[in-house]
Design a protein around this motif. Structure first.
Motif, PDB file in Angstrom:
ATOM      1  N   LYS A 315       1.020  -1.114  -0.008  1.00  0.00           N
ATOM      2  CA  LYS A 315      -0.042   0.118  -0.062  1.00  0.00           C
ATOM      3  C   LYS A 315       0.964   1.247  -0.031  1.00  0.00           C
ATOM      4  CE  LYS A 315      -4.601  -0.725   2.123  1.00  0.00           C
ATOM      5  NZ  LYS A 315      -5.578  -0.537   3.189  1.00  0.00           N
ATOM      6  N   GLU A 316       1.809   1.449   0.888  1.00  0.00           N
ATOM      7  CA  GLU A 316       2.585   2.741   1.104  1.00  0.00           C
ATOM      8  C   GLU A 316       3.808   2.422   0.497  1.00  0.00           C
ATOM      9  OE1 GLU A 316       0.908   3.991   5.235  1.00  0.00           O
ATOM     10  OE2 GLU A 316       2.124   2.139   5.420  1.00  0.00           O
ATOM     11  N   LEU A 317       4.004   2.224  -0.931  1.00  0.00           N
ATOM     12  CA  LEU A 317       5.181   2.249  -1.721  1.00  0.00           C
ATOM     13  C   LEU A 317       6.156   3.229  -1.571  1.00  0.00           C
ATOM     14  CD1 LEU A 317       4.223  -0.045  -4.581  1.00  0.00           C
ATOM     15  CD2 LEU A 317       4.868  -0.834  -2.180  1.00  0.00           C
ATOM     16  N   ALA A 318       5.397   4.603  -1.860  1.00  0.00           N
ATOM     17  CA  ALA A 318       6.092   5.517  -2.116  1.00  0.00           C
ATOM     18  C   ALA A 318       6.507   6.053  -0.476  1.00  0.00           C
ATOM     19  CB  ALA A 318       5.379   6.779  -2.814  1.00  0.00           C
ATOM     20  N   GLU A 319       5.911   6.072   0.546  1.00  0.00           N
ATOM     21  CA  GLU A 319       6.039   6.200   1.887  1.00  0.00           C
ATOM     22  C   GLU A 319       7.486   5.296   2.203  1.00  0.00           C
ATOM     23  OE1 GLU A 319       1.827   7.100   1.342  1.00  0.00           O
ATOM     24  OE2 GLU A 319       3.325   5.744   0.445  1.00  0.00           O
ATOM     25  N   LEU A 320       7.354   4.234   1.951  1.00  0.00           N
ATOM     26  CA  LEU A 320       8.494   3.365   2.185  1.00  0.00           C
ATOM     27  C   LEU A 320       9.841   3.695   1.424  1.00  0.00           C
ATOM     28  CD1 LEU A 320       6.824  -0.103   2.400  1.00  0.00           C
ATOM     29  CD2 LEU A 320       7.993   0.991   4.254  1.00  0.00           C
ATOM     30  N   SER A 330       6.248  -8.099  -0.758  1.00  0.00           N
ATOM     31  CA  SER A 330       4.769  -8.036  -0.265  1.00  0.00           C
ATOM     32  C   SER A 330       3.947  -9.227  -1.120  1.00  0.00           C
ATOM     33  CB  SER A 330       4.048  -6.690  -0.818  1.00  0.00           C
ATOM     34  OG  SER A 330       4.654  -5.524  -0.201  1.00  0.00           O
ATOM     35  N   GLY A 331       2.748  -9.616  -0.588  1.00  0.00           N
ATOM     36  CA  GLY A 331       1.960 -10.387  -1.449  1.00  0.00           C
ATOM     37  C   GLY A 331       0.462  -9.695  -1.405  1.00  0.00           C
ATOM     38  N   HIS A 332      -0.582 -10.545  -0.499  1.00  0.00           N
ATOM     39  CA  HIS A 332      -1.721 -10.021  -0.436  1.00  0.00           C
ATOM     40  C   HIS A 332      -2.756  -9.880  -1.714  1.00  0.00           C
ATOM     41  CE1 HIS A 332      -5.036  -7.822   1.500  1.00  0.00           C
ATOM     42  NE2 HIS A 332      -5.134  -6.815   0.462  1.00  0.00           N
ATOM     43  N   THR A 333      -2.400  -9.568  -2.974  1.00  0.00           N
ATOM     44  CA  THR A 333      -3.101  -9.316  -4.164  1.00  0.00           C
ATOM     45  C   THR A 333      -3.494 -10.642  -4.762  1.00  0.00           C
ATOM     46  OG1 THR A 333      -1.357  -9.232  -5.636  1.00  0.00           O
ATOM     47  CG2 THR A 333      -1.879  -7.213  -4.385  1.00  0.00           C
ATOM     48  N   HIS A 334      -2.921 -11.735  -4.886  1.00  0.00           N
ATOM     49  CA  HIS A 334      -3.130 -13.002  -5.367  1.00  0.00           C
ATOM     50  C   HIS A 334      -2.844 -12.919  -6.754  1.00  0.00           C
ATOM     51  CE1 HIS A 334      -4.664 -15.635  -1.666  1.00  0.00           C
ATOM     52  NE2 HIS A 334      -4.050 -14.647  -1.327  1.00  0.00           N
ATOM     53  N   TRP A 349      -4.136  -1.583  -7.553  1.00  0.00           N
ATOM     54  CA  TRP A 349      -2.995  -1.406  -6.862  1.00  0.00           C
ATOM     55  C   TRP A 349      -1.770  -0.611  -7.803  1.00  0.00           C
ATOM     56  CZ3 TRP A 349      -2.586  -2.836  -1.678  1.00  0.00           C
ATOM     57  CH2 TRP A 349      -3.782  -3.655  -1.261  1.00  0.00           C
ATOM     58  N   ARG A 350      -0.868   0.060  -7.283  1.00  0.00           N
ATOM     59  CA  ARG A 350      -0.002   0.556  -8.004  1.00  0.00           C
ATOM     60  C   ARG A 350       1.063  -0.581  -8.591  1.00  0.00           C
ATOM     61  NH1 ARG A 350       3.979   5.342  -6.118  1.00  0.00           N
ATOM     62  NH2 ARG A 350       5.324   5.521  -8.338  1.00  0.00           N
ATOM     63  N   ASN A 351       1.181  -1.412  -7.684  1.00  0.00           N
ATOM     64  CA  ASN A 351       1.849  -2.803  -8.188  1.00  0.00           C
ATOM     65  C   ASN A 351       1.039  -3.802  -7.537  1.00  0.00           C
ATOM     66  OD1 ASN A 351       3.764  -4.760  -8.907  1.00  0.00           O
ATOM     67  ND2 ASN A 351       5.537  -4.194  -7.507  1.00  0.00           N
ATOM     68  N   ALA A 352       0.414  -4.339  -8.633  1.00  0.00           N
ATOM     69  CA  ALA A 352      -0.494  -5.562  -8.218  1.00  0.00           C
ATOM     70  C   ALA A 352       0.183  -6.618  -8.023  1.00  0.00           C
ATOM     71  CB  ALA A 352      -1.737  -5.550  -9.197  1.00  0.00           C
ATOM     72  N   CYS A 353       0.937  -7.007  -8.909  1.00  0.00           N
ATOM     73  CA  CYS A 353       1.751  -8.206  -8.798  1.00  0.00           C
ATOM     74  C   CYS A 353       3.245  -8.208  -9.746  1.00  0.00           C
ATOM     75  CB  CYS A 353       1.258  -9.369  -9.550  1.00  0.00           C
ATOM     76  SG  CYS A 353       1.993 -10.999  -9.206  1.00  0.00           S
ATOM     77  N   GLY A 354       4.299  -8.502  -9.373  1.00  0.00           N
ATOM     78  CA  GLY A 354       5.392  -8.524 -10.122  1.00  0.00           C
ATOM     79  C   GLY A 354       6.618  -7.176  -9.606  1.00  0.00           C
ATOM     80  N   TYR A 355       7.197  -6.841 -10.389  1.00  0.00           N
ATOM     81  CA  TYR A 355       8.308  -5.716 -10.092  1.00  0.00           C
ATOM     82  C   TYR A 355       7.817  -4.510 -10.528  1.00  0.00           C
ATOM     83  CZ  TYR A 355      12.592  -3.041 -10.111  1.00  0.00           C
ATOM     84  OH  TYR A 355      13.513  -2.057 -10.002  1.00  0.00           O
ATOM     85  N   LEU A 356       8.086  -3.568  -9.555  1.00  0.00           N
ATOM     86  CA  LEU A 356       8.064  -1.889 -10.007  1.00  0.00           C
ATOM     87  C   LEU A 356       9.124  -1.333  -9.168  1.00  0.00           C
ATOM     88  CD1 LEU A 356       6.106   0.118 -11.434  1.00  0.00           C
ATOM     89  CD2 LEU A 356       4.992   0.186  -8.971  1.00  0.00           C
ATOM     90  N   ASN A 357       9.771  -0.316  -9.795  1.00  0.00           N
ATOM     91  CA  ASN A 357      10.635   0.518  -9.204  1.00  0.00           C
ATOM     92  C   ASN A 357      10.137   1.902  -8.737  1.00  0.00           C
ATOM     93  OD1 ASN A 357      12.790   3.008  -8.963  1.00  0.00           O
ATOM     94  ND2 ASN A 357      14.278   1.123  -9.571  1.00  0.00           N
ATOM     95  N   VAL A 358      10.086   1.987  -7.610  1.00  0.00           N
ATOM     96  CA  VAL A 358       9.203   3.148  -6.929  1.00  0.00           C
ATOM     97  C   VAL A 358      10.289   4.212  -6.270  1.00  0.00           C
ATOM     98  CG1 VAL A 358       7.374   4.000  -5.401  1.00  0.00           C
ATOM     99  CG2 VAL A 358       7.265   1.824  -6.500  1.00  0.00           C
ATOM    100  N   ASN A 359      10.490   5.258  -7.126  1.00  0.00           N
ATOM    101  CA  ASN A 359      11.328   6.264  -6.585  1.00  0.00           C
ATOM    102  C   ASN A 359      12.586   5.825  -6.195  1.00  0.00           C
ATOM    103  OD1 ASN A 359       9.104   8.032  -7.067  1.00  0.00           O
ATOM    104  ND2 ASN A 359       8.526   7.733  -4.959  1.00  0.00           N
ATOM    105  N   GLY A 360      13.375   4.857  -6.898  1.00  0.00           N
ATOM    106  CA  GLY A 360      14.500   4.163  -6.494  1.00  0.00           C
ATOM    107  C   GLY A 360      14.235   2.970  -5.558  1.00  0.00           C
ATOM    108  N   MET A 361      13.225   2.513  -4.905  1.00  0.00           N
ATOM    109  CA  MET A 361      12.889   1.431  -4.319  1.00  0.00           C
ATOM    110  C   MET A 361      12.345   0.421  -4.997  1.00  0.00           C
ATOM    111  SD  MET A 361      10.334   0.565  -1.085  1.00  0.00           S
ATOM    112  CE  MET A 361       8.990   0.514  -2.124  1.00  0.00           C
ATOM    113  N   THR A 366       4.294 -10.692  -5.057  1.00  0.00           N
ATOM    114  CA  THR A 366       4.273 -12.076  -5.417  1.00  0.00           C
ATOM    115  C   THR A 366       2.758 -12.386  -5.475  1.00  0.00           C
ATOM    116  OG1 THR A 366       4.687 -14.368  -4.812  1.00  0.00           O
ATOM    117  CG2 THR A 366       4.515 -13.198  -2.956  1.00  0.00           C
ATOM    118  N   SER A 367       2.433 -13.296  -6.522  1.00  0.00           N
ATOM    119  CA  SER A 367       0.974 -13.724  -6.395  1.00  0.00           C
ATOM    120  C   SER A 367       0.669 -14.708  -5.366  1.00  0.00           C
ATOM    121  CB  SER A 367       0.636 -14.411  -7.801  1.00  0.00           C
ATOM    122  OG  SER A 367       1.290 -15.400  -8.095  1.00  0.00           O
ATOM    123  N   GLY A 368       1.451 -15.270  -4.905  1.00  0.00           N
ATOM    124  CA  GLY A 368       1.156 -15.981  -3.396  1.00  0.00           C
ATOM    125  C   GLY A 368       1.471 -17.761  -3.861  1.00  0.00           C
ATOM    126  N   VAL A 369       1.457 -18.346  -2.585  1.00  0.00           N
ATOM    127  CA  VAL A 369       1.687 -19.764  -2.811  1.00  0.00           C
ATOM    128  C   VAL A 369       0.357 -20.345  -2.582  1.00  0.00           C
ATOM    129  CG1 VAL A 369       2.204 -21.740  -1.534  1.00  0.00           C
ATOM    130  CG2 VAL A 369       4.088 -19.666  -1.499  1.00  0.00           C
TER     131      VAL A 369
END
Length: 393
Positions: A315-320, A330-334, A349-361, A366-369
């Motif tokens: 949820k708080e990608l930019a803040e982190l 993270s997970g949660h979204t499946h 979701w800004r990053n629903a699944c997979g990889y995203l670069n957020v301001n250098g982070m 993951t879609s989950g087990v």
């Protein structure tokens, strides 16, 4: 309360579906129009459609409760695709009427073909989804962090949802897959349980399997929104305000499985990586706990050294990122779990699944087990994420 609000709608939808299927089958052959067939079909349909309620109220014997829960989980998936199939068929029939003006006899033939295709697709997609949910994939990511450190491999798991849809053999497959990676760090990003500790199949065996996951620096976890004691009725939570939702058996399970829980806590690994685990916002609210902000959690860490964060909900990608995190797990979204959820989830979701670069982070979701609700996966996959971390500083 929401379950009761939606109950009339649920009943009306199922009455329409029963009528639709019987009308279609009756148009195909006189046997399917017989009273015997109708009684058998309606009986099976009513039994399946009531399992969300019967599994909620029947708890003894345990084997019956578990069976009803399992049928209920499969039922929701079948129901969703039956609704989609019927809507698609009716849309086509409506278009034929408007464009061709077919008479009744011709429309019956069209209905037979369209209905047959729709129900065939329903069966194919549903059985595929049930089987596909139990097939485990490995998804690889490579991230580069501009800080000093030794390259490492992180195994990211999330959303095991240990419960009625869990098979210990599948957990053994997960543990074997992790061990084959030879990871330096194993991370469980929440929703380890499925709202009910009693639902964990063979807890001692599952505990031993998770403890058998080997890594250089150990296994760490954070809580998810389902990691608490909370009755579920037809997908809706059912509890009272004064009920204690903390189940000490869950935390004890993790401890005995060799998993370190980080609940708004940090720990520095022997290789210098600073690992932070966040409380889940939904869980923290329900159990009456305060939750630290990204700045409060990461503000005291050494910003020149690598900082990894385990946060169930992305949820708080930019803040982190602003607080200094280098890698958020993270997970949660499946990933939406079942079509068309995999398309809708991307809008939420800004990053629903997979990889995203957020301001250098680096954000990896993951879609989950495991699965939640419908014990199916269509358009998504059950996975363990293998993250290759390269330090370039």
């Amino acid at each position: 309360m929401l379950a009761f609000i939606f109950a009339p709608f649920y009943i009306l939808v199922n009455l329409y579906l029963v009528r639709w299927v019987l009308r279609w089958t009756g148009a195909c052959h006189k046997v399917f129009g017989s009273k015997t067939f109708r009684v058998i079909f309606i009986s099976i349909y009513v039994f399946a459609s009531l399992t969300p309620l019967t599994s909620f109220v029947i708890h003894s014997p345990a084997w019956l409760h578990r069976l009803l829960e399992q049928i209920s989980n499969y039922w929701f998936g079948w129901l969703a695709y039956l609704i989609l199939a019927v809507l698609l068929t009716e849309a086509v029939l409506f278009a034929v009427r408007r464009l061709r003006g077919k008479d009744f006899a011709e429309m019956q033939r069209v209905r037979q073909v369209q209905g047959g295709i729709a129900l065939a697709l329903l069966c194919v997609v549903s059985f595929y989804g049930m089987a596909h949910a139990e097939r485990l994939y490995i998804t690889d990511y490579t991230v580069e962090i501009d800080k000093p450190g030794e390259d490492m491999t992180v195994a990211l798991l999330a959303d095991l949802h240990l419960g009625y849809s869990t098979d210990p053999d599948y957990i053994e497959e997960v543990a074997q897959a992790v061990n084959e990676m030879r990871p330096d760090l194993v991370v469980l990003a929440g929703d380890i349980f499925d709202n009910e500790y009693e639902a964990v199949p063979e807890p001692e065996a599952v505990k031993a399997l998770l403890k058998n996951m080997h890594s250089t620096y150990g296994t760490y976890a954070c809580w998810g929104n389902h990691d608490l004691k909370e009755p579920i009725l037809a997908g809706f939570t059912w509890s009272t305000k004064d009920e204690n939702k903390n189940d000490p058996r869950m935390e004890r399970f993790l401890t005995e499985a060799g998993i370190t829980l980080l609940a708004d806590q940090t720990e520095t690994l022997p290789n210098g990586v600073q690992l932070a685990g966040r409380k889940d916002p939904a869980r923290a609210k329900k159990v009456g706990e305060a939750r630290r902000t990204p700045e409060e959690l990461l503000g005291t860490l050494d910003q020149s050294a690598p900082i990894f964060v385990i946060d169930h909900q992305p949820k708080e990608l930019a803040e982190l990122a602003a607080a200094g995190a280098d890698l958020d797990l993270s997970g949660h979204t499946h990933d939406g779990q079942v079509f068309p959820g995999n398309l809708i989830i991307k809008l939420m979701w800004r990053n629903a699944c997979g990889y995203l670069n957020v301001n250098g982070m680096h954000s990896v979701v993951t879609s989950g087990v495991g699965v939640w609700g419908p014990a199916m996966r269509v358009g998504t996959k059950s996975e363990v994420a293998r993250i290759h971390v390269r330090f370039t500083g």
